[in-house]
Design a protein around this motif. Structure first.
Motif, short mmCIF file in Angstrom:
data_model
loop_
_atom_site.label_atom_id
_atom_site.label_comp_id
_atom_site.label_asym_id
_atom_site.label_seq_id
_atom_site.Cartn_x
_atom_site.Cartn_y
_atom_site.Cartn_z
N LYS A 299 0.84 -1.19 0.00
CA LYS A 299 0.00 0.00 0.00
C LYS A 299 0.88 1.24 0.00
CE LYS A 299 -3.90 -2.05 2.34
NZ LYS A 299 -4.92 -1.87 3.34
N LYS A 300 0.40 2.28 -0.65
CA LYS A 300 1.07 3.57 -0.60
C LYS A 300 0.64 4.28 0.67
CE LYS A 300 1.83 4.40 -5.42
NZ LYS A 300 3.08 5.01 -5.72
N VAL A 301 1.58 4.94 1.32
CA VAL A 301 1.30 5.64 2.57
C VAL A 301 1.57 7.12 2.38
CG1 VAL A 301 1.87 5.83 5.01
CG2 VAL A 301 1.89 3.60 3.91
N TYR A 302 0.60 7.93 2.75
CA TYR A 302 0.74 9.38 2.70
C TYR A 302 0.61 9.91 4.12
CZ TYR A 302 -0.38 8.38 -2.15
OH TYR A 302 -0.38 7.86 -3.41
N VAL A 303 1.63 10.64 4.56
CA VAL A 303 1.64 11.18 5.92
C VAL A 303 1.50 12.70 5.84
CG1 VAL A 303 2.96 11.44 8.05
CG2 VAL A 303 3.12 9.32 6.75
#
Length: 76
Positions: A68-72
């Motif tokens: 999964k791509k993670v955006y913080v």
């Protein structure tokens, strides 16, 4: 993944009780909103954003395990 970012953020700030995380997870991505006390924003962001970028790198590595791509996003 939520425990990981909570542990990272709480170890960096002076007021760990003010740290909160909101996660929005879809089938292929995770959006993380990290909130800290206004006095601790500088400690989370760091000089020239280096600590914030390091947090993002660690979270992206954790997300790659789950594909999964993670955006913080760091919010006040």
């Amino acid at each position: 993944m939520e425990k990981l970012i909570l542990h990272l953020a709480k170890s960096l700030v002076d007021d760990p009780d003010a740290v909160s995380v909101k996660m929005n997870e879809t089938s292929d991505s995770v959006s993380v909103q990290l909130s800290v006390a206004p006095d601790d924003m500088g400690k989370i962001i760091g000089k020239h954003g280096r600590i914030a970028n390091a947090i993002r790198v660690v979270m992206k590595a954790a997300g790659s395990v789950q594909h999964k791509k993670v955006y913080v996003e760091i919010v006040e």
